[in-house]
Design a protein around this motif. Structure first.
Motif, PDB file in Angstrom:
ATOM      1  N   VAL A 137      -7.231   6.666   2.444  1.00  0.00           N
ATOM      2  CA  VAL A 137      -6.114   7.594   2.242  1.00  0.00           C
ATOM      3  C   VAL A 137      -6.674   9.014   2.302  1.00  0.00           C
ATOM      4  O   VAL A 137      -7.650   9.317   1.628  1.00  0.00           O
ATOM      5  CB  VAL A 137      -5.410   7.349   0.892  1.00  0.00           C
ATOM      6  N   ASN A 138      -6.063   9.865   3.127  1.00  0.00           N
ATOM      7  CA  ASN A 138      -6.510  11.244   3.259  1.00  0.00           C
ATOM      8  C   ASN A 138      -5.644  12.133   2.375  1.00  0.00           C
ATOM      9  O   ASN A 138      -4.428  12.210   2.558  1.00  0.00           O
ATOM     10  CB  ASN A 138      -6.423  11.693   4.715  1.00  0.00           C
ATOM     11  N   ILE A 139      -6.264  12.789   1.411  1.00  0.00           N
ATOM     12  CA  ILE A 139      -5.562  13.674   0.484  1.00  0.00           C
ATOM     13  C   ILE A 139      -6.212  15.041   0.556  1.00  0.00           C
ATOM     14  O   ILE A 139      -7.404  15.191   0.231  1.00  0.00           O
ATOM     15  CB  ILE A 139      -5.614  13.129  -0.956  1.00  0.00           C
ATOM     16  N   ALA A 140      -5.453  16.029   1.028  1.00  0.00           N
ATOM     17  CA  ALA A 140      -5.933  17.408   1.150  1.00  0.00           C
ATOM     18  C   ALA A 140      -7.228  17.479   1.954  1.00  0.00           C
ATOM     19  O   ALA A 140      -8.155  18.218   1.618  1.00  0.00           O
ATOM     20  CB  ALA A 140      -6.123  18.026  -0.226  1.00  0.00           C
ATOM     21  N   GLY A 141      -7.312  16.692   3.043  1.00  0.00           N
ATOM     22  CA  GLY A 141      -8.476  16.709   3.908  1.00  0.00           C
ATOM     23  C   GLY A 141      -9.619  15.846   3.475  1.00  0.00           C
ATOM     24  O   GLY A 141     -10.642  15.773   4.161  1.00  0.00           O
ATOM     25  N   ARG A 142      -9.493  15.156   2.374  1.00  0.00           N
ATOM     26  CA  ARG A 142     -10.567  14.300   1.875  1.00  0.00           C
ATOM     27  C   ARG A 142     -10.171  12.838   2.004  1.00  0.00           C
ATOM     28  O   ARG A 142      -9.087  12.449   1.580  1.00  0.00           O
ATOM     29  CB  ARG A 142     -10.871  14.630   0.403  1.00  0.00           C
ATOM     30  N   ASP A 143     -11.057  12.056   2.606  1.00  0.00           N
ATOM     31  CA  ASP A 143     -10.800  10.628   2.763  1.00  0.00           C
ATOM     32  C   ASP A 143     -11.212   9.878   1.502  1.00  0.00           C
ATOM     33  O   ASP A 143     -12.334  10.030   1.013  1.00  0.00           O
ATOM     34  CB  ASP A 143     -11.586  10.080   3.960  1.00  0.00           C
ATOM     35  N   ILE A 144     -10.293   9.095   0.990  1.00  0.00           N
ATOM     36  CA  ILE A 144     -10.553   8.303  -0.216  1.00  0.00           C
ATOM     37  C   ILE A 144     -10.357   6.837   0.132  1.00  0.00           C
ATOM     38  O   ILE A 144      -9.299   6.428   0.618  1.00  0.00           O
ATOM     39  CB  ILE A 144      -9.607   8.708  -1.366  1.00  0.00           C
ATOM     40  N   THR A 145     -11.401   6.064  -0.093  1.00  0.00           N
ATOM     41  CA  THR A 145     -11.331   4.627   0.156  1.00  0.00           C
ATOM     42  C   THR A 145     -11.037   3.910  -1.156  1.00  0.00           C
ATOM     43  O   THR A 145     -11.731   4.111  -2.156  1.00  0.00           O
ATOM     44  CB  THR A 145     -12.653   4.108   0.745  1.00  0.00           C
ATOM     45  N   ALA A 146     -10.014   3.092  -1.130  1.00  0.00           N
ATOM     46  CA  ALA A 146      -9.612   2.386  -2.350  1.00  0.00           C
ATOM     47  C   ALA A 146      -9.392   0.914  -2.038  1.00  0.00           C
ATOM     48  O   ALA A 146      -9.051   0.542  -0.910  1.00  0.00           O
ATOM     49  CB  ALA A 146      -8.345   2.996  -2.929  1.00  0.00           C
ATOM     50  N   LYS A 147      -9.585   0.096  -3.029  1.00  0.00           N
ATOM     51  CA  LYS A 147      -9.370  -1.340  -2.907  1.00  0.00           C
ATOM     52  C   LYS A 147      -7.948  -1.676  -3.356  1.00  0.00           C
ATOM     53  O   LYS A 147      -7.488  -1.210  -4.401  1.00  0.00           O
ATOM     54  CB  LYS A 147     -10.373  -2.100  -3.780  1.00  0.00           C
ATOM     55  N   VAL A 148      -7.240  -2.449  -2.553  1.00  0.00           N
ATOM     56  CA  VAL A 148      -5.873  -2.858  -2.896  1.00  0.00           C
ATOM     57  C   VAL A 148      -5.955  -3.920  -3.986  1.00  0.00           C
ATOM     58  O   VAL A 148      -6.418  -5.038  -3.751  1.00  0.00           O
ATOM     59  CB  VAL A 148      -5.130  -3.399  -1.662  1.00  0.00           C
ATOM     60  N   ALA A 149      -5.502  -3.554  -5.167  1.00  0.00           N
ATOM     61  CA  ALA A 149      -5.549  -4.488  -6.296  1.00  0.00           C
ATOM     62  C   ALA A 149      -4.312  -5.376  -6.346  1.00  0.00           C
ATOM     63  O   ALA A 149      -4.392  -6.544  -6.735  1.00  0.00           O
ATOM     64  CB  ALA A 149      -5.696  -3.715  -7.604  1.00  0.00           C
ATOM     65  N   ASN A 150      -3.165  -4.837  -5.972  1.00  0.00           N
ATOM     66  CA  ASN A 150      -1.943  -5.633  -5.959  1.00  0.00           C
ATOM     67  C   ASN A 150      -0.907  -4.933  -5.095  1.00  0.00           C
ATOM     68  O   ASN A 150      -1.036  -3.748  -4.770  1.00  0.00           O
ATOM     69  CB  ASN A 150      -1.403  -5.855  -7.383  1.00  0.00           C
ATOM     70  N   VAL A 151       0.115  -5.653  -4.716  1.00  0.00           N
ATOM     71  CA  VAL A 151       1.240  -5.103  -3.962  1.00  0.00           C
ATOM     72  C   VAL A 151       2.507  -5.335  -4.777  1.00  0.00           C
ATOM     73  O   VAL A 151       2.568  -6.232  -5.606  1.00  0.00           O
ATOM     74  CB  VAL A 151       1.374  -5.752  -2.571  1.00  0.00           C
ATOM     75  N   ARG A 152       3.515  -4.513  -4.535  1.00  0.00           N
ATOM     76  CA  ARG A 152       4.743  -4.600  -5.313  1.00  0.00           C
ATOM     77  C   ARG A 152       5.910  -4.115  -4.478  1.00  0.00           C
ATOM     78  O   ARG A 152       5.720  -3.433  -3.461  1.00  0.00           O
ATOM     79  CB  ARG A 152       4.637  -3.745  -6.587  1.00  0.00           C
ATOM     80  N   ALA A 153       7.087  -4.475  -4.898  1.00  0.00           N
ATOM     81  CA  ALA A 153       8.309  -4.013  -4.248  1.00  0.00           C
ATOM     82  C   ALA A 153       8.929  -2.918  -5.102  1.00  0.00           C
ATOM     83  O   ALA A 153       9.035  -3.052  -6.324  1.00  0.00           O
ATOM     84  CB  ALA A 153       9.297  -5.169  -4.076  1.00  0.00           C
ATOM     85  N   VAL A 154       9.321  -1.815  -4.461  1.00  0.00           N
ATOM     86  CA  VAL A 154       9.889  -0.673  -5.160  1.00  0.00           C
ATOM     87  C   VAL A 154      11.367  -0.572  -4.804  1.00  0.00           C
ATOM     88  O   VAL A 154      11.735  -0.541  -3.628  1.00  0.00           O
ATOM     89  CB  VAL A 154       9.168   0.638  -4.783  1.00  0.00           C
ATOM     90  N   ASP A 155      12.205  -0.533  -5.813  1.00  0.00           N
ATOM     91  CA  ASP A 155      13.638  -0.376  -5.608  1.00  0.00           C
ATOM     92  C   ASP A 155      13.963   1.111  -5.660  1.00  0.00           C
ATOM     93  O   ASP A 155      14.158   1.684  -6.734  1.00  0.00           O
ATOM     94  CB  ASP A 155      14.416  -1.147  -6.677  1.00  0.00           C
TER      95      ASP A 155
END
Length: 214
Positions: free
Chosen positions: A1-19
Motif C-alpha cells: 500500500v502506497n501512503i504519501a509516497g511510501r510503500d508499506i507491505t502488510a500481511k492480510v490477517a482477515n477479510v470482511r464485508a463492509v455495509d
C-alpha cells in the motif's frame, strides 16, 4: 500500500464485508497500531443528537473550528430517501404498465381463438354436449391458460429480479411472496372474467347459421 509516497507491505490477517449503507464510520483497509501513526492523518467523528441539539452542535463547531467540515447526515439521508422513493414509484409504475400490457396480450390471445371456440361449441352442442358441460370445459381451459401465463411470469420475473439485484446492483435479494402472488391472482382472475364473457358469447351462438356457413 502506497501512503504519501511510501510503500508499506502488510500481511492480510482477515477479510470482511463492509455495509456502506449504514453510514457508520468504516474503512476499506484497517491497519494494526504502530503502522500509520507517522502518516498524514485526518480525524473523523460522528455525533448522534436530537433535532435542536444537532443544529446547535453544527453551528458551534463551525464557529469554533472553521477548518472542520460538518456534514448533516440526516439531510443526506432524507434526500436519498426522497430519491429512492421516486425511483421506487417509477419502478412500480413500469411494473404496472408491464402487467397491463401482459393482460392485453392475454386478451388478444383469447380473442384470436374466439372463432375456434365458437366452432367447437357448435359442434359439441350438435353432438349432444350440455350447456353446463361446455361452460365447464371452456372455463377450465381459460383457468389453465391464465394459471400457466401467471406462473411463467412469476418465475421469469423472479429470475430477472434475482439477476439484477445480485449481479448488477449487488444488493441482497429477498423474495416477497405477496406482490407476485397478487399479480398472479389478478392475471388469473382477469383471464377467468374474460373467458367467462367469451364463453357466454360462444354458447349463445346458434348452431344452424354456423353449420350452413361451413
Amino acid at each position: 500500500v502506497n501512503i504519501a509516497g511510501r510503500d508499506i507491505t502488510a500481511k492480510v490477517a482477515n477479510v470482511r464485508a463492509v455495509d456502506w449503507g449504514t453510514f457508520n464510520i468504516n474503512f476499506m483497509l484497517v491497519f494494526s497500531p504502530g503502522v500509520l501513526e507517522a502518516a498524514p492523518q485526518t480525524w473523523l467523528a460522528t455525533i448522534r443528537a436530537t433535532e435542536p441539539a444537532r443544529k446547535t452542535i453544527m453551528h458551534d463547531t463551525s464557529q469554533a473550528y472553521p477548518g472542520v467540515n460538518v456534514v448533516d447526515v440526516q439531510q443526506v439521508l432524507e434526500t436519498l430517501t426522497k430519491i429512492m422513493s421516486k425511483i421506487a414509484a417509477a419502478i412500480r409504475a413500469a411494473a404496472l404498465m408491464i402487467l397491463v400490457t401482459g393482460l392485453l396480450v392475454l386478451v388478444g390471445a383469447i380473442t384470436a381463438g374466439f372463432e375456434r371456440r365458437v366452432g367447437d361449441a357448435v359442434v359439441m352442442k350438435v353432438l349432444g354436449a350440455t350447456r353446463a358441460r361446455l361452460f365447464a370445459i371452456f372455463l377450465l381451459e381459460f383457468g389453465v391458460l391464465g394459471l400457466a401465463a401467471s406462473m411463467a411470469a412469476l418465475v421469469l420475473g423472479s429470475l430477472a429480479a434475482w439477476i439484477l439485484t445480485q449481479h448488477v446492483f449487488r444488493f441482497g435479494w429477498h423474495f416477497y411472496p405477496y406482490p407476485p402472488l397478487l399479480a398472479v391472482g389478478l392475471g388469473l382472475g382477469a383471464t377467468m372474467i374474460i373467458g367467462f364473457g367469451a364463453t357466454l358469447i360462444a354458447l349463445s351462438r346458434k348452431a344452424a347459421p354456423y353449420l350452413r356457413a361451413e
